[in-house]
Scaffold this motif. Sequence first.
Motif, mmCIF file in Angstrom:
data_model
loop_
_atom_site.group_PDB
_atom_site.id
_atom_site.type_symbol
_atom_site.label_atom_id
_atom_site.label_comp_id
_atom_site.label_asym_id
_atom_site.label_seq_id
_atom_site.Cartn_x
_atom_site.Cartn_y
_atom_site.Cartn_z
ATOM 1 N N PHE A 49 0.792 -1.221 0.000
ATOM 2 C CA PHE A 49 0.000 0.000 0.000
ATOM 3 C C PHE A 49 0.831 1.281 0.000
ATOM 4 O O PHE A 49 0.287 2.366 -0.124
ATOM 5 C CB PHE A 49 -0.927 0.013 1.225
ATOM 6 N N GLY A 50 2.140 1.143 0.184
ATOM 7 C CA GLY A 50 2.981 2.330 0.230
ATOM 8 C C GLY A 50 2.742 3.163 1.470
ATOM 9 O O GLY A 50 3.009 4.370 1.477
ATOM 10 N N LEU A 51 2.255 2.547 2.550
ATOM 11 C CA LEU A 51 1.957 3.272 3.791
ATOM 12 C C LEU A 51 3.058 3.053 4.818
ATOM 13 O O LEU A 51 3.550 1.941 4.985
ATOM 14 C CB LEU A 51 0.623 2.800 4.365
ATOM 15 N N GLU A 52 3.420 4.093 5.517
ATOM 16 C CA GLU A 52 4.433 4.002 6.568
ATOM 17 C C GLU A 52 3.718 3.733 7.896
ATOM 18 O O GLU A 52 3.383 4.645 8.643
ATOM 19 C CB GLU A 52 5.236 5.307 6.645
ATOM 20 N N VAL A 53 3.456 2.465 8.165
ATOM 21 C CA VAL A 53 2.817 2.055 9.423
ATOM 22 C C VAL A 53 3.890 1.456 10.318
ATOM 23 O O VAL A 53 4.533 0.477 9.953
ATOM 24 C CB VAL A 53 1.712 1.013 9.161
ATOM 25 N N GLU A 105 -0.636 0.381 19.014
ATOM 26 C CA GLU A 105 -1.995 0.914 19.123
ATOM 27 C C GLU A 105 -2.382 1.742 17.906
ATOM 28 O O GLU A 105 -3.446 2.368 17.888
ATOM 29 C CB GLU A 105 -2.120 1.782 20.387
ATOM 30 N N ASP A 106 -1.538 1.746 16.881
ATOM 31 C CA ASP A 106 -1.870 2.446 15.642
ATOM 32 C C ASP A 106 -3.219 1.932 15.121
ATOM 33 O O ASP A 106 -3.468 0.726 15.127
ATOM 34 C CB ASP A 106 -0.777 2.185 14.597
ATOM 35 N N PRO A 107 -4.116 2.842 14.684
ATOM 36 C CA PRO A 107 -5.443 2.404 14.215
ATOM 37 C C PRO A 107 -5.362 1.355 13.116
ATOM 38 O O PRO A 107 -6.180 0.428 13.065
ATOM 39 C CB PRO A 107 -6.072 3.700 13.682
ATOM 40 N N PHE A 108 -4.366 1.475 12.253
ATOM 41 C CA PHE A 108 -4.217 0.498 11.175
ATOM 42 C C PHE A 108 -3.988 -0.891 11.754
ATOM 43 O O PHE A 108 -4.510 -1.884 11.244
ATOM 44 C CB PHE A 108 -3.042 0.894 10.283
ATOM 45 N N VAL A 109 -3.220 -0.954 12.817
ATOM 46 C CA VAL A 109 -2.944 -2.236 13.467
ATOM 47 C C VAL A 109 -4.199 -2.751 14.161
ATOM 48 O O VAL A 109 -4.569 -3.927 14.040
ATOM 49 C CB VAL A 109 -1.807 -2.082 14.497
ATOM 50 N N PHE A 129 -11.370 0.680 6.423
ATOM 51 C CA PHE A 129 -10.640 0.352 5.208
ATOM 52 C C PHE A 129 -11.148 1.123 3.997
ATOM 53 O O PHE A 129 -10.373 1.465 3.101
ATOM 54 C CB PHE A 129 -10.667 -1.159 4.954
ATOM 55 N N TYR A 130 -12.429 1.409 3.938
ATOM 56 C CA TYR A 130 -12.931 2.269 2.863
ATOM 57 C C TYR A 130 -12.240 3.631 2.930
ATOM 58 O O TYR A 130 -11.837 4.196 1.911
ATOM 59 C CB TYR A 130 -14.451 2.439 2.972
ATOM 60 N N ASN A 131 -12.103 4.169 4.142
ATOM 61 C CA ASN A 131 -11.449 5.472 4.303
ATOM 62 C C ASN A 131 -9.975 5.409 3.913
ATOM 63 O O ASN A 131 -9.455 6.319 3.256
ATOM 64 C CB ASN A 131 -11.586 5.948 5.756
ATOM 65 N N VAL A 132 -9.295 4.326 4.316
ATOM 66 C CA VAL A 132 -7.876 4.173 3.974
ATOM 67 C C VAL A 132 -7.691 4.121 2.467
ATOM 68 O O VAL A 132 -6.839 4.820 1.891
ATOM 69 C CB VAL A 132 -7.286 2.911 4.627
ATOM 70 N N VAL A 144 -11.334 -2.044 -2.230
ATOM 71 C CA VAL A 144 -11.368 -2.111 -0.762
ATOM 72 C C VAL A 144 -11.338 -3.557 -0.277
ATOM 73 O O VAL A 144 -10.530 -3.930 0.589
ATOM 74 C CB VAL A 144 -12.627 -1.409 -0.218
ATOM 75 N N ALA A 145 -12.192 -4.395 -0.832
ATOM 76 C CA ALA A 145 -12.314 -5.772 -0.366
ATOM 77 C C ALA A 145 -11.005 -6.532 -0.515
ATOM 78 O O ALA A 145 -10.578 -7.243 0.403
ATOM 79 C CB ALA A 145 -13.421 -6.481 -1.144
ATOM 80 N N ASN A 146 -10.344 -6.368 -1.654
ATOM 81 C CA ASN A 146 -9.139 -7.156 -1.886
ATOM 82 C C ASN A 146 -7.897 -6.539 -1.256
ATOM 83 O O ASN A 146 -6.972 -7.259 -0.902
ATOM 84 C CB ASN A 146 -8.967 -7.390 -3.381
ATOM 85 N N GLY A 147 -7.906 -5.233 -1.076
ATOM 86 C CA GLY A 147 -6.837 -4.625 -0.295
ATOM 87 C C GLY A 147 -6.894 -5.118 1.136
ATOM 88 O O GLY A 147 -5.883 -5.478 1.741
#
Length: 516
Positions: A194-198, A205-209, A255-258, A313-316
């Motif tokens: 995704f190219g995201l720096e998580v 406690e990161d929301p993505f996690v 995930f829709y928002n991401v 969204v679903a497959n990501g």
Amino acid sequence: MELDVLPIPLTWILLALLPVLFYVYCIRPHQVLKKMGVPHPKPLPAVGNMLDMMKNGMWNPDAQVERIEKWGTVYGVYLGMNPYVIISDPEMVREVFVKQFPKFINRAPERLNLEVKPQCRMMTALVDDEWKNMRSTVSPAFSGGKLKQMAEAMNTCANMLVENIGKFAEKEESFDTKDLTAGFTTDTIARTAFGLEVDSQRNPEDPFVRYTREPFATVFKDPLFWLFFMFPGIMKPILERFNYGFLNKNVAEFFYNVVDQVMGMRKTEGGAQGRVDFMQLMMNAHKDEDDDNKAEGIQVQGVKKPLSRDDVVANGFLFFIAGYETTATTMAFTLYNLALHPEVQDRAREEVCQVMEDRDLVDYEAVHKMPYLDMCISETLRMYAPAASIVRVTNDEVKMKWLTIPKGFNVMIPILGIHYDPKRWPEPKKFIPERFTKEEKEKRDPFDWLPFGAGPRNCIGMRLALMELKVGLAKILMKYRIVTGPDTDIPLVIQKKKQFPTPENGIKLRAELLQD
């Protein structure tokens, strides 16, 4: 009323009809396997063999082996009203995955596919041409060329994993291996796909996690799930009418928002320049719902099939949860096996250090020069396969040996039963990496090892997962010796009720800094 003139009260008529209806809907469907000549345990009305299957649990190698020994390499069960043929016969497994694959292309019959978004758009739920379209869209993300470009990001995440292990080594404390490996795989997938720096390794406690940890954790506790599974004809239209799925709505909304944010950033000038990751490939095939002319689709059998926002969204989401969990679990079990077998660990370390002698980066070429480490991972995947079984559904009548399977029938391949079959794998509960030497693999049927499935619908992320595992393990082995501690369970007690192999008390290990 006309009913008043009946010589028998209506209540009596209805009571007389109840046994007939009970037989028609709860007993007669359980005659299918007998008519097919498939041996099977006696089912209970309505629930079939579900109670016995639930008692034994989902991830239970012993139970699968025992059933095969009792009923044979082809037998059946009823899960609710749904009949399943369970096949471990090597020739017939090959028929399912390869030789007759077009007849086994789908994972579930239509009656068990719940049309609720986004989960109904996941690749695992898609059927026929829609599945082919999605598969061909995202497959390029896992080519050798793309994996080479992901090496640097993987190494960065692996360095953080090593640093975290080092904190426990300094204090001579045990660590929960899965917690650390899960942080590594979460960060790696976020960056490479995704190219995201998580930075979940520093900030758990990161929301993505938070939103990607066990999103389906409550599925099997939901009574509606079991009602749907046992009585799909009744429950499917009801659940679809109320748009009731088994994915947590807060997770879906997150995930829709991401995805919207990532797509928005990449649509800006230069935002997608040079990107080759999973997300970008889906965006390239995404259909702009406001302007069909902007759609950039792909060709599947001459038909253009752009992806919708729901598809992306679903497959990501699917790629993330499937990739982080299974890879983290496999890495944790591999470290456990290496800790229990120090001579194997030393040999793997020697190989890694030799390959990395003139390298700074554990890159694509480097991991392909580590066959013994690969053998250790392969044996771990045999012992602790992420999935207990694989299901396919026939889209046409199928004939294999003596067996004729009707259209729309469930066929299950018992992975654990195959992986722990003593005829295929002598002393199956022992960790023996040498089972996977080139010579041993050539002697063995390739369908005796199925942690990623097989054939055209195997795990699409297999190559990425294996590279990720090798990068992380190589980095650890170069700096630390992994050992057991006083709180390490030997042997591990696996929770049978879980979907994935999950130790009762986690995997507690320790690390010792290697001397230069």
